[in-house]
Structure formats: structure tokens, C-alpha cells
Design a protein around this motif. Structure first.
Motif, PDB file in Angstrom:
ATOM      1  N   SER A 142      73.618  40.368 -13.364  1.00  0.00           N
ATOM      2  CA  SER A 142      72.421  39.973 -12.624  1.00  0.00           C
ATOM      3  C   SER A 142      72.780  39.111 -11.421  1.00  0.00           C
ATOM      4  O   SER A 142      72.204  39.254 -10.338  1.00  0.00           O
ATOM      5  CB  SER A 142      71.466  39.205 -13.559  1.00  0.00           C
ATOM      6  OG  SER A 142      71.051  40.022 -14.632  1.00  0.00           O
ATOM      7  N   LEU A 143      73.760  38.214 -11.607  1.00  0.00           N
ATOM      8  CA  LEU A 143      74.197  37.359 -10.498  1.00  0.00           C
ATOM      9  C   LEU A 143      74.925  38.166  -9.424  1.00  0.00           C
ATOM     10  O   LEU A 143      74.915  37.787  -8.253  1.00  0.00           O
ATOM     11  CB  LEU A 143      75.113  36.245 -11.028  1.00  0.00           C
ATOM     12  CG  LEU A 143      74.450  35.223 -11.964  1.00  0.00           C
ATOM     13  CD1 LEU A 143      75.488  34.247 -12.515  1.00  0.00           C
ATOM     14  CD2 LEU A 143      73.352  34.450 -11.231  1.00  0.00           C
ATOM     15  N   ALA A 144      75.578  39.274  -9.831  1.00  0.00           N
ATOM     16  CA  ALA A 144      76.346  40.082  -8.877  1.00  0.00           C
ATOM     17  C   ALA A 144      75.484  41.063  -8.095  1.00  0.00           C
ATOM     18  O   ALA A 144      75.960  41.657  -7.120  1.00  0.00           O
ATOM     19  CB  ALA A 144      77.447  40.850  -9.612  1.00  0.00           C
ATOM     20  N   LEU A 145      74.253  41.273  -8.476  1.00  0.00           N
ATOM     21  CA  LEU A 145      73.393  42.244  -7.805  1.00  0.00           C
ATOM     22  C   LEU A 145      73.222  41.972  -6.304  1.00  0.00           C
ATOM     23  O   LEU A 145      73.318  42.909  -5.499  1.00  0.00           O
ATOM     24  CB  LEU A 145      72.032  42.303  -8.495  1.00  0.00           C
ATOM     25  CG  LEU A 145      71.975  43.151  -9.774  1.00  0.00           C
ATOM     26  CD1 LEU A 145      70.601  43.053 -10.411  1.00  0.00           C
ATOM     27  CD2 LEU A 145      72.302  44.611  -9.463  1.00  0.00           C
ATOM     28  N   PRO A 146      72.970  40.737  -5.873  1.00  0.00           N
ATOM     29  CA  PRO A 146      72.823  40.496  -4.433  1.00  0.00           C
ATOM     30  C   PRO A 146      74.071  40.880  -3.653  1.00  0.00           C
ATOM     31  O   PRO A 146      73.988  41.461  -2.565  1.00  0.00           O
ATOM     32  CB  PRO A 146      72.550  38.985  -4.360  1.00  0.00           C
ATOM     33  CG  PRO A 146      71.973  38.634  -5.699  1.00  0.00           C
ATOM     34  CD  PRO A 146      72.673  39.527  -6.673  1.00  0.00           C
ATOM     35  N   LYS A 147      75.269  40.573  -4.205  1.00  0.00           N
ATOM     36  CA  LYS A 147      76.512  40.928  -3.516  1.00  0.00           C
ATOM     37  C   LYS A 147      76.660  42.453  -3.442  1.00  0.00           C
ATOM     38  O   LYS A 147      77.107  42.991  -2.426  1.00  0.00           O
ATOM     39  CB  LYS A 147      77.707  40.325  -4.247  1.00  0.00           C
ATOM     40  CG  LYS A 147      77.742  38.805  -4.240  1.00  0.00           C
ATOM     41  CD  LYS A 147      78.969  38.288  -4.967  1.00  0.00           C
ATOM     42  CE  LYS A 147      79.014  36.765  -4.959  1.00  0.00           C
ATOM     43  NZ  LYS A 147      80.207  36.254  -5.696  1.00  0.00           N
ATOM     44  N   ALA A 148      76.287  43.141  -4.521  1.00  0.00           N
ATOM     45  CA  ALA A 148      76.390  44.601  -4.530  1.00  0.00           C
ATOM     46  C   ALA A 148      75.468  45.223  -3.481  1.00  0.00           C
ATOM     47  O   ALA A 148      75.836  46.199  -2.818  1.00  0.00           O
ATOM     48  CB  ALA A 148      76.054  45.133  -5.917  1.00  0.00           C
ATOM     49  N   LYS A 149      74.279  44.666  -3.323  1.00  0.00           N
ATOM     50  CA  LYS A 149      73.352  45.177  -2.324  1.00  0.00           C
ATOM     51  C   LYS A 149      73.918  45.022  -0.915  1.00  0.00           C
ATOM     52  O   LYS A 149      73.822  45.935  -0.092  1.00  0.00           O
ATOM     53  CB  LYS A 149      72.009  44.460  -2.440  1.00  0.00           C
ATOM     54  CG  LYS A 149      71.223  44.821  -3.707  1.00  0.00           C
ATOM     55  CD  LYS A 149      69.897  44.082  -3.758  1.00  0.00           C
ATOM     56  CE  LYS A 149      69.110  44.462  -5.016  1.00  0.00           C
ATOM     57  NZ  LYS A 149      67.821  43.736  -5.098  1.00  0.00           N
ATOM     58  N   LEU A 201      77.086  44.874  -0.132  1.00  0.00           N
ATOM     59  CA  LEU A 201      78.206  45.806  -0.016  1.00  0.00           C
ATOM     60  C   LEU A 201      77.721  47.228   0.264  1.00  0.00           C
ATOM     61  O   LEU A 201      78.298  47.958   1.075  1.00  0.00           O
ATOM     62  CB  LEU A 201      79.037  45.774  -1.299  1.00  0.00           C
ATOM     63  CG  LEU A 201      80.270  46.684  -1.338  1.00  0.00           C
ATOM     64  CD1 LEU A 201      81.244  46.316  -0.238  1.00  0.00           C
ATOM     65  CD2 LEU A 201      80.956  46.603  -2.705  1.00  0.00           C
ATOM     66  N   ILE A 202      76.630  47.609  -0.384  1.00  0.00           N
ATOM     67  CA  ILE A 202      76.072  48.942  -0.159  1.00  0.00           C
ATOM     68  C   ILE A 202      75.575  49.078   1.272  1.00  0.00           C
ATOM     69  O   ILE A 202      75.795  50.095   1.936  1.00  0.00           O
ATOM     70  CB  ILE A 202      74.926  49.206  -1.163  1.00  0.00           C
ATOM     71  CG1 ILE A 202      75.497  49.355  -2.585  1.00  0.00           C
ATOM     72  CG2 ILE A 202      74.152  50.462  -0.781  1.00  0.00           C
ATOM     73  CD1 ILE A 202      74.445  49.444  -3.659  1.00  0.00           C
ATOM     74  N   GLU A 203      74.920  48.055   1.788  1.00  0.00           N
ATOM     75  CA  GLU A 203      74.427  48.086   3.166  1.00  0.00           C
ATOM     76  C   GLU A 203      75.588  48.215   4.155  1.00  0.00           C
ATOM     77  O   GLU A 203      75.523  48.998   5.113  1.00  0.00           O
ATOM     78  CB  GLU A 203      73.619  46.823   3.452  1.00  0.00           C
ATOM     79  CG  GLU A 203      72.298  46.757   2.680  1.00  0.00           C
ATOM     80  CD  GLU A 203      71.569  45.447   2.905  1.00  0.00           C
ATOM     81  OE1 GLU A 203      72.127  44.584   3.631  1.00  0.00           O
ATOM     82  OE2 GLU A 203      70.459  45.277   2.379  1.00  0.00           O
ATOM     83  N   ALA A 204      76.663  47.443   3.915  1.00  0.00           N
ATOM     84  CA  ALA A 204      77.828  47.525   4.802  1.00  0.00           C
ATOM     85  C   ALA A 204      78.489  48.897   4.727  1.00  0.00           C
ATOM     86  O   ALA A 204      78.926  49.446   5.739  1.00  0.00           O
ATOM     87  CB  ALA A 204      78.840  46.435   4.434  1.00  0.00           C
ATOM     88  N   SER A 205      78.536  49.480   3.523  1.00  0.00           N
ATOM     89  CA  SER A 205      79.140  50.804   3.357  1.00  0.00           C
ATOM     90  C   SER A 205      78.337  51.874   4.085  1.00  0.00           C
ATOM     91  O   SER A 205      78.897  52.789   4.686  1.00  0.00           O
ATOM     92  CB  SER A 205      79.245  51.146   1.867  1.00  0.00           C
ATOM     93  OG  SER A 205      80.068  50.219   1.192  1.00  0.00           O
ATOM     94  N   LEU A 206      77.012  51.767   4.031  1.00  0.00           N
ATOM     95  CA  LEU A 206      76.159  52.731   4.720  1.00  0.00           C
ATOM     96  C   LEU A 206      76.345  52.650   6.231  1.00  0.00           C
ATOM     97  O   LEU A 206      76.378  53.684   6.919  1.00  0.00           O
ATOM     98  CB  LEU A 206      74.691  52.494   4.348  1.00  0.00           C
ATOM     99  CG  LEU A 206      74.302  52.822   2.895  1.00  0.00           C
ATOM    100  CD1 LEU A 206      72.864  52.414   2.623  1.00  0.00           C
ATOM    101  CD2 LEU A 206      74.499  54.315   2.622  1.00  0.00           C
ATOM    102  N   LYS A 207      76.500  51.436   6.758  1.00  0.00           N
ATOM    103  CA  LYS A 207      76.740  51.282   8.185  1.00  0.00           C
ATOM    104  C   LYS A 207      78.078  51.901   8.580  1.00  0.00           C
ATOM    105  O   LYS A 207      78.192  52.585   9.601  1.00  0.00           O
ATOM    106  CB  LYS A 207      76.711  49.802   8.564  1.00  0.00           C
ATOM    107  CG  LYS A 207      75.327  49.172   8.471  1.00  0.00           C
ATOM    108  CD  LYS A 207      75.378  47.703   8.870  1.00  0.00           C
ATOM    109  CE  LYS A 207      73.992  47.062   8.775  1.00  0.00           C
ATOM    110  NZ  LYS A 207      74.040  45.624   9.136  1.00  0.00           N
ATOM    111  N   GLN A 208      79.106  51.658   7.748  1.00  0.00           N
ATOM    112  CA  GLN A 208      80.420  52.218   8.034  1.00  0.00           C
ATOM    113  C   GLN A 208      80.397  53.743   7.952  1.00  0.00           C
ATOM    114  O   GLN A 208      81.030  54.434   8.754  1.00  0.00           O
ATOM    115  CB  GLN A 208      81.446  51.658   7.042  1.00  0.00           C
ATOM    116  CG  GLN A 208      82.880  52.093   7.296  1.00  0.00           C
ATOM    117  CD  GLN A 208      83.434  51.534   8.591  1.00  0.00           C
ATOM    118  OE1 GLN A 208      82.901  50.584   9.144  1.00  0.00           O
ATOM    119  NE2 GLN A 208      84.507  52.127   9.086  1.00  0.00           N
ATOM    120  N   GLN A 209      79.656  54.267   6.972  1.00  0.00           N
ATOM    121  CA  GLN A 209      79.548  55.719   6.832  1.00  0.00           C
ATOM    122  C   GLN A 209      78.905  56.340   8.071  1.00  0.00           C
ATOM    123  O   GLN A 209      79.337  57.393   8.541  1.00  0.00           O
ATOM    124  CB  GLN A 209      78.740  56.057   5.589  1.00  0.00           C
ATOM    125  CG  GLN A 209      78.607  57.551   5.319  1.00  0.00           C
ATOM    126  CD  GLN A 209      77.727  57.841   4.125  1.00  0.00           C
ATOM    127  OE1 GLN A 209      76.876  57.034   3.763  1.00  0.00           O
ATOM    128  NE2 GLN A 209      77.927  58.977   3.496  1.00  0.00           N
TER     129      GLN A 209
END
Length: 271
Positions: free
Chosen positions: A67-74, A76-84
Motif C-alpha cells: 500500500s505504501l509503494a503504490l504512489p511510487k509505482a504510479k 514509475l508507470i507515468e514515467a514509463s508511458l512518457k518514455q514509451q
């Protein structure tokens, strides 16, 4: 009246006594049915319960960490989408079949094109050159030459051509041909720089011919290949291949010159 109350009290005592005796009898029977093992069973049950409690606590801790890691995962996903998205934009101008070997043409050093100082010294001491030795002037010519250029065209460049010249050509086909031409030029450069002892006898005459062409005015110091080298996989001497060569000449990627019976195609470097 008093005798009746006394009888009732006695019956109550007798009933309570009989109940206690019945309970004791059941306990004795139970003890005799499971002698000694009941304590071990209870101990095992207690251990199993404690283990389950530990597992439940571990699950709770894991859920809390996730639960604490969810904000970091979100993030990371946003950064990955930008890189993609950036990679997809870059991929538009690169052919899908580009191989690691072809990509290495842009990053390889030009060590294989450098002259051997010992050979230069030996040659300068000779009165004349033998036909199977590399001319000193050729060694100087090879010095400083980089890898063949991979100068792909953009969609805007292709669209700027007249429909008659462009025909049915696609960006993918044209850039795949650019990849092939860089590979042809790289093979030519390797033949030119290879010593005789590393070449089969059947290839040595071709290597000498390419060395003569490399010293021709208009070709000297440039990456080139012969029209006869065009054999695919993407660029072939068919109608489509000839149309691609016309487009690349028009866009300044290549130029042509005839040396003897050979048509020489020279790669241009980006300005």
C-alpha cells in the motif's frame, strides 16, 4: 409443611450429587479412551495456531508495504508511458529489421581502417612495390575514415517528392535500403583494408580492384560499393530498387560515378 421442604432439599442434593458422579464417570471414560496422547495433540494444535497467527501477521505486513509503494509505482508507470511515447516517435524513422550488426556501424571505431606503421616503414625501404602488397598511399587514404553513414530519410522528405518519383515507395522500404547500402560499404571497406594473408585467393583480385577504385578521383576518402554488390535483403536491382536509388540520389544520400566497367555508388554524409 416443614417435612415437605426438607424432602425437596434432600432430593436437590441427591440430584446434584448424582450429576457430579455422572460427570466424573464421563471424564474417567474419556481419559481411558485417549490415554496420554491428548496432551501431545493439544500441544500440536497450539503450535499450528501460532504458526497461522505468524502467517497472518506477515500477510498484514506485506499488504501494508504494498500500500505504501503504490504512489511510487504510479509515478514509475507515468514515467514509463512518457518514455514509451518518445521511443515510438523515434521508431518512425528507423526500419523495423535494423540489426545489431548494422547499428554497430555507427558506433564502431575505425581501427580496422588504420594503417600498420610497420608496413609503412617496410614499404618505404623497398625500391619498388610488389603487386600483392598494400600501397603506402592507400594506407594514408584509409587513415581517419569513419564508419559508413546511416543517413535515414524522414517522412517529410519522402512526402516532398513528386508522386511520380515516390510511386508506391514507403518510408520503411527506403530506410531499409539505406541500411543495406551501409552494410555493402562496410564490406567494401573491410576488403580494402584486409591483408592478403587473411583473404582467400579467389577474393584477392576483387580486393585489388576495389583498392584501385578507392584511389580514383571522386571516390577517394569516401565510402562506396559497386552496383553489382546490390543483392538484398531489402535493396535489389529490380524496379523497386531502381526507384529507391533514384529517390536517394534526389535527396542527396548517394551519388554515382562510373570507373571502368563498374558503376560505383558513393554514400554521402549528413551535412
Amino acid at each position: 409443611m416443614e417435612a415437605k421442604e426438607a424432602g425437596s432439599s434432600l432430593e436437590s442434593i441427591i440430584l446434584s450429587f448424582n450429576t457430579q458422579i455422572s460427570d466424573l464417570q464421563e471424564l474417567i471414560i474419556a481419559r481411558n479412551m485417549y490415554p496420554g496422547s491428548s496432551i501431545a495433540d493439544l500441544t500440536a494444535i497450539d503450535a499450528a495456531v501460532k504458526a497461522m497467527e505468524l502467517q497472518i501477521q506477515s500477510i498484514k505486513d506485506t499488504v501494508r508495504e504494498e500500500s505504501l509503494a503504490l504512489p511510487k509505482a504510479k509515478k514509475l508507470i507515468e514515467a514509463s508511458l512518457k518514455q514509451q511515447k518518445k521511443l515510438q516517435e523515434m521508431a518512425i524513422h528507423v526500419p523495423s529489421h535494423l540489426t545489431v550488426k548494422t547499428m554497430a556501424l555507427q558506433s564502431d571505431s575505425n581501427d580496422h581502417l588504420q594503417p600498420d606503421p610497420s608496413k609503412d616503414n617496410n614499404m618505404s625501404s623497398l625500391g619498388s612495390l610488389k603487386i600483392d602488397e598494400e600501397p603506402a598511399v592507400l594506407a594514408k587514404e584509409k587513415k581517419g575514415r569513419g564508419p559508413p553513414p546511416l543517413w535515414y530519410i524522414s517522412g517529410d522528405e519522402l512526402a516532398s517528392l513528386s508522386s511520380y518519383m515516390r510511386g508506391r515507395l514507403t518510408l520503411e522500404k527506403v530506410n531499409a535500403a539505406v541500411t543495406d547500402m551501409a552494410a555493402y560499404a562496410e564490406s567494401t571497406a573491410q576488403l580494402i583494408s584486409a591483408p592478403k594473408k587473411k583473404l582467400p585467393e579467389s577474393v584477392w583480385e576483387r580486393a585489388l580492384e576495389l583498392r584501385d577504385i578507392a584511389m580514383t578521383e571522386g571516390v577517394k576518402g569516401k565510402h562506396f560499393f559497386l552496383e553489382s554488390d546490390i543483392k538484398g535483403p531489402s535493396l535489389k536491382l529490380d524496379n523497386t530498387g531502381k526507384a529507391i536509388l533514384t529517390v536517394l540520389r534526389h535527396l542527396g544520400r548517394i551519388s554515382e560515378i562510373r570507373v571502368g566497367h563498374n558503376r560505383v555508388i558513393i554514400l554521402s554524409k549528413p551535412q
